[in-house]
Design an enzyme around this catalytic site. Structure first.
Site, mmCIF file in Angstrom:
data_model
loop_
_atom_site.group_PDB
_atom_site.id
_atom_site.type_symbol
_atom_site.label_atom_id
_atom_site.label_comp_id
_atom_site.label_asym_id
_atom_site.label_seq_id
_atom_site.Cartn_x
_atom_site.Cartn_y
_atom_site.Cartn_z
ATOM 1 N N LYS A 163 1.032 -1.120 0.122
ATOM 2 C CA LYS A 163 0.014 0.048 0.082
ATOM 3 C C LYS A 163 0.918 1.390 -0.152
ATOM 4 C CE LYS A 163 -1.749 2.584 2.933
ATOM 5 N NZ LYS A 163 -1.413 4.114 2.084
ATOM 6 N N CYS A 182 13.931 10.395 6.158
ATOM 7 C CA CYS A 182 13.677 9.921 7.818
ATOM 8 C C CYS A 182 15.361 9.931 8.444
ATOM 9 C CB CYS A 182 13.274 8.511 7.754
ATOM 10 S SG CYS A 182 14.094 7.594 6.568
ATOM 11 N N GLU A 221 10.502 1.002 10.093
ATOM 12 C CA GLU A 221 11.531 1.755 9.654
ATOM 13 C C GLU A 221 10.902 3.214 10.097
ATOM 14 O OE1 GLU A 221 13.173 4.704 8.664
ATOM 15 O OE2 GLU A 221 13.363 3.741 6.568
ATOM 16 N N GLU A 254 10.682 15.359 15.050
ATOM 17 C CA GLU A 254 11.241 15.287 13.685
ATOM 18 C C GLU A 254 10.370 16.436 12.946
ATOM 19 O OE1 GLU A 254 9.886 11.604 11.613
ATOM 20 O OE2 GLU A 254 11.720 11.466 10.527
HETATM 21 P P1 NAI Z 1 2.297 8.170 8.290
HETATM 22 O O1 NAI Z 1 2.967 7.420 8.899
HETATM 23 O O2 NAI Z 1 0.688 8.504 8.564
HETATM 24 O O3 NAI Z 1 1.992 7.424 6.807
HETATM 25 C C1 NAI Z 1 2.855 6.454 6.402
HETATM 26 C C2 NAI Z 1 2.107 5.198 5.559
HETATM 27 O O4 NAI Z 1 1.168 4.873 6.696
HETATM 28 C C3 NAI Z 1 1.235 5.760 4.693
HETATM 29 O O5 NAI Z 1 1.121 4.864 3.627
HETATM 30 C C4 NAI Z 1 -0.259 5.907 5.419
HETATM 31 O O6 NAI Z 1 -1.281 5.847 4.404
HETATM 32 C C5 NAI Z 1 -0.111 4.832 6.183
HETATM 33 N N1 NAI Z 1 -0.776 4.795 7.535
HETATM 34 C C6 NAI Z 1 -1.373 5.947 8.162
HETATM 35 N N2 NAI Z 1 -2.158 5.536 9.175
HETATM 36 C C7 NAI Z 1 -2.049 4.143 9.393
HETATM 37 C C8 NAI Z 1 -2.504 3.143 10.128
HETATM 38 N N3 NAI Z 1 -3.241 3.606 11.228
HETATM 39 N N4 NAI Z 1 -2.442 1.734 9.796
HETATM 40 C C9 NAI Z 1 -1.579 1.510 8.697
HETATM 41 N N5 NAI Z 1 -1.267 2.306 7.874
HETATM 42 C C10 NAI Z 1 -1.243 3.671 8.298
HETATM 43 O O7 NAI Z 1 3.082 9.595 7.881
HETATM 44 P P2 NAI Z 1 2.405 10.929 7.500
HETATM 45 O O8 NAI Z 1 1.160 11.275 8.290
HETATM 46 O O9 NAI Z 1 2.290 11.040 6.068
HETATM 47 O O10 NAI Z 1 3.319 12.111 8.021
HETATM 48 C C11 NAI Z 1 3.441 12.549 9.269
HETATM 49 C C12 NAI Z 1 4.895 12.459 9.870
HETATM 50 O O11 NAI Z 1 5.411 11.356 9.723
HETATM 51 C C13 NAI Z 1 5.850 13.255 8.753
HETATM 52 O O12 NAI Z 1 5.910 14.587 9.138
HETATM 53 C C14 NAI Z 1 7.082 12.663 9.391
HETATM 54 O O13 NAI Z 1 7.633 13.352 10.556
HETATM 55 C C15 NAI Z 1 7.103 11.285 9.535
HETATM 56 N N6 NAI Z 1 7.140 10.535 8.588
HETATM 57 C C16 NAI Z 1 8.419 9.746 8.482
HETATM 58 C C17 NAI Z 1 8.644 8.879 7.484
HETATM 59 C C18 NAI Z 1 9.982 8.198 7.448
HETATM 60 O O14 NAI Z 1 10.421 7.593 6.345
HETATM 61 N N7 NAI Z 1 10.638 8.041 8.885
HETATM 62 C C19 NAI Z 1 7.775 8.842 6.352
HETATM 63 C C20 NAI Z 1 6.925 9.591 6.207
HETATM 64 C C21 NAI Z 1 6.330 10.395 7.484
#
Ligand code: NAI
Length: 791
Positions: free
Chosen positions: A190, A298, A264, A395
């Site tokens: 996904k 990240c 991760e 972050e």
């Molecule tokens: P997120 O963690 O919500 O999204 C990442 C993925 O998880 C997306 O595919 C999303 O649809 C999915 N997701 C969201 N809620 C979920 C749930 N309850 N169960 C399973 N999958 C779920 O990240 P978001 O909201 O887009 O970004 C928020 C913050 O997260 C950013 O500002 C950043 O600080 C951090 N982030 C860190 C990343 C990394 O690579 N370490 C990547 C993306 C965001």
């Protein structure tokens, strides 16, 4: 006009990459994309819009997966699994190779599509993301080819649910899909809701190479779709990259389900500059560290830690460089910083920056203005930042650099490690011994020396602490998608025929006098009475009383963790040779009391005490042997220099021993953990604790430093949750019933500690099921230190 004048007056003209082919691709799909299930595109039942963040214009309509559609995708993956996993490695290698070739052949389309969808500069998608995607598939074609030879006794985990973020949409897909397929798994992926397009373009490439139907499935949608995939009973493993917050949710949701998990997560990575560093390289490094991908990385070097004596020149050079960075149309090849992925992310950056100012930090931004249309944010530098400030700890995930100073290397390490994260670090100094010393001391999964943001398929990537667990890439990344197929719970016993042993009846010994003393707990090298002053009875197989043990409580666990914590720096930095010597010494002292220990085992279990005792001695020998042999590697990444994969201890480990095999079960957990340099708080078998309490006398006489092994007896259901919830415990092994396993997995989400829970009946006597690389892997984490050298 001289060269300097030309330089001053030269203007960048626009150098846009053509969007035509990517837009034509979208048109071919009528700008409406469905899911990819069972080898075909299926229309979605509901849709949302995917927006180009640089223009605010809609690119396409993307399907929002329903539970029924996710069901269909999981079913397709399940159906495809037997045939795919049964293919010889060579055949899977050919598919992965074909995918790598397809990525290369369509690299332009993929790069432009990614830039349109995500807003990152075309220079990055073209020169970094897409080439690395191809490299990942090539590299993992190699692992598929070598799978039978390199991972004997291992098979795929099964159907894998993979959830990826929006910052590197196609690259994260490659990091997840390539190893999963190489190991023989099938996947349901996904992508993030902001950036689904390249995953669907990749699905077309799967069709093009004739990948068997259902091996790769792509379902699109938001967090609700992700949550549905996480909870789906047909999924055997979840691999997630994204925010720590969602990672924590997923840890809790999968707790006790038996699903494998790799996470991760976020980071607040340090960029350490010592006074002898080459400052011009430092500045270019900082640009790559925090303004690569708009800082939405990240492992972005978002905390600039500079030695006080060079802080002023570094900051002055940095501001001068920032003044020259170009923010604008991501399709322009001369742009350094593109668009932020979405308005919601822009708002988050703005909010955190505002908070930084409110908390007293000094903000600096270049004099020029960002484009007004679209989601743009200027490169930003904060000085005068307190180490505890929100912007130093949270972050931000944007182009915002936070700087602080230090005086000594020790202070640098303390400041660097003052974070709940541990994803990456970058160390800048011309002094090689300082560089390597600091690399060893910072808690991070990747350390770059005089470099930053280097990635390669051959070098595992992943976090320490709340940055998650599991690795992607390299050999360790493959293990995330493999499991032992010789089921550990049914492995054959290779008997104890090699050494003569007394008969079982002799082992059971003469009728022993009743035991009337209460063994104590063993904390910080000392025998300690339980805090609550209570004891628990221990009975034999026929219910006859055998003695009593201390009924440990929360306070005892806390004391034990404190002791383990205090011992951890010394023990983790001791030489492997010393740890081996101590393990041999334990074996020696145990064998001197063999008859007594064998008799005690037999009285508790009614089983063959001698066989278990001998197996315990052999086990101690095994881990003494491994102490200096389970070590790292130098990876063959395409870089001049060395990439050193260091195997490091995790820290303080909680060990909850199985009920079976009172002595062997206990030693089978303690020995690998301490052999690898961890300190432990061990909870012996609740039913048969007396062998473990006898064993602390062996610990006392074998030069084990105080606090390295702490023993807390008591009720498993009381002690295990305390260990699981304790923020100073870095990893927890739990060998007990399923309900307890679920509970510890849930509680571990607090500090995102690694857990290994096994509710099965393992044959502890077996050298296959009871010891070996599985235990060593669970007791260690890999840090990759990149040391580029030469031109
Ligand atoms: P997120 O963690 O919500 O999204 C990442 C993925 O998880 C997306 O595919 C999303 O649809 C999915 N997701 C969201 N809620 C979920 C749930 N309850 N169960 C399973 N999958 C779920 O990240 P978001 O909201 O887009 O970004 C928020 C913050 O997260 C950013 O500002 C950043 O600080 C951090 N982030 C860190 C990343 C990394 O690579 N370490 C990547 C993306 C965001």
């Amino acid at each position: 006009m001289n060269v300097a004048e030309i330089f001053e007056t030269m203007e960048y003209g626009p150098a846009p990459e053509a969007a035509g082919p990517a837009l034509a691709w979208l048109d071919r799909h009528d700008r409406t994309l469905g899911h990819f299930i069972g080898g075909a595109f299926v229309p979605g039942s509901g849709h949302f819009e995917s927006i180009n963040p640089a223009t605010g214009k809609t690119l396409a309509r993307i399907a929002q997966a329903t539970p029924a559609e996710i069901d269909a995708a999981v079913a397709a993956a399940r159906q495809a699994l037997p045939a795919w996993s049964a293919l010889p490695g060579h055949e899977r290698a050919r598919f992965l190779y074909a995918l790598a070739r397809q990525v290369q052949k369509h690299s332009r389309l993929l790069a432009v599509l990614e830039t349109l969808d995500n807003g990152k500069p075309i220079r990055e998608t073209r020169d970094i993301d897409v080439p690395l995607v191809a490299r990942h598939f090539y590299h993992h074609a190699g692992w598929a080819q070598l799978k039978e030879r390199e991972f004997p006794g291992h098979g795929p985990v099964g159907v894998v649910g993979q959830i990826i973020p929006w910052n590197f949409p196609l690259l994260m897909l490659a990091w997840k899909v390539a190893p999963a397929l190489a190991a023989g798994n099938t996947v349901v992926l996904k992508p993030a809701e902001f950036t689904s397009l390249t995953a669907l373009a990749f699905a077309e490439l799967c069709q093009a190479v004739g990948l068997p139907k259902g091996v790769v499935n792509v379902v699109t949608g938001d967090g609700a779709a992700g949550a549905c995939l996480v909870e789906h009973p047909g999924v055997d493993k979840i691999a997630f990259t994204g925010s720590t917050e969602v990672g924590r949710l997923i840890r809790r949701k999968t707790a006790g389900s038996g699903k494998r998990l790799s996470l991760e997560l976020g980071g607040k990575s340090q960029f350490l500059v010592f006074d002898d560093a080459d400052l011009d390289s430092v500045i270019e490094g900082a640009v790559d560290a925090i303004w690569f991908n708009q800082g939405q990385v990240c492992c972005a070097g978002s905390r600039l830690l500079v030695q006080e004596s060079v802080a002023e020149p570094v900051l002055a050079k940095l501001r001068a460089r920032m003044e020259r960075l170009r923010v604008g149309d991501p399709l322009d090849k001369a742009v350094d910083i593109g668009a932020i992925v979405a308005p919601v992310q822009l708002a988050r950056i703005e909010r955190l920056v505002k908070q930084g100012v409110e908390e007293g930090a000094t903000l600096w931004q270049p004099s020029w203005a960002c484009p007004k249309e679209g989601c743009f944010y200027p490169p930003t530098l904060f000085t005068n930042v307190a180490p505890s400030a929100t912007i130093a700890q949270e972050e931000i995930f944007g182009p915002v650099l936070v700087s602080m100073t230090f005086r000594t290397p020790a202070e640098a390490v303390a400041l660097a490690n003052n974070t709940r994260y541990g994803l990456a670090a970058s160390v800048w100094t011309e002094n090689v011994s300082l560089a390597l010393d600091v690399a060893r001391k910072v808690k991070a999964g990747t350390v770059w020396i005089n470099a930053t943001n280097l990635f390669d398929a051959a070098s595992g990537f992943g976090g320490y602490r709340e940055s998650g667990f599991g690795r992607e890439g390299g050999r360790e990344g493959m293990y995330e998608y493999l499991r032992p197929v010789e089921a550990p719970h049914a492995a054959p016993t290779t008997g104890s025929a090699a050494s003569p042993s007394p008969s079982p009846s002799a082992a059971r010994g003469p009728a022993a006098p009743p035991i009337d003393r209460t063994p104590k707990l063993f904390i910080a090298g000392k025998q300690a009475r339980p805090d609550g002053g209570a004891s628990l009875p221990v009975v034999g197989p026929a219910g006859e009383p055998l003695g009593e043990v201390g009924d440990g409580n929360r306070k005892d666990v806390r004391n034990a963790v404190e002791a383990a914590h205090a011992a951890e720096p010394g023990w983790s930095h001791s030489t492997a040779q010393l740890r081996a010597q101590i393990l041999y010494y334990l074996a020696e002292n145990l064998s001197a009391r063999a008859a007594e220990f064998a008799a005690r085992i037999a009285r508790q279990t009614g089983g063959d005490g001698t066989a278990e005792l001998e197996a315990t001695i052999r086990r101690l020998f095994s881990y003494a042997a491994w102490a200096d042999k389970y070590d790292g590697a130098v990876h063959g990444v395409p870089l001049r220099g060395l990439t050193l994969a260091l195997v490091e201890p995790i820290g303080v480990m909680g060990l909850v021993a199985p009920d079976a095999a009172p002595l062997l079960g206990f030693v089978s957990l303690v020995a690998p953990a301490i052999a690898m340099g961890n300190t432990v708080v061990a909870v012996p078998s609740e039913k048969h604790p007396l062998s473990a309490t006898d064993f602390y006398q062996v610990l006392e006489t074998s030069d084990v430093p105080a606090g390295v092994v702490n023993v807390v007896t008591g009720r498993r259901d009381v002690l295990a949750p305390v260990l699981a919830a304790h923020d100073d415990v870095d990893a927890l092994w739990y060998f007990g019933p399923g309900a307890g396993a679920k509970q510890v997995e849930e509680l571990s989400a607090g500090n995102m500690k690694r857990t290994w829970a096994d509710a099965g009946e393992r044959d502890w006597l077996s050298p296959v099921a009871g010891e070996g690389p599985e235990f060593l892997r669970e007791a260690t984490q890999v840090k990759n230190v990149w040391t580029p050298s030469g031109d």
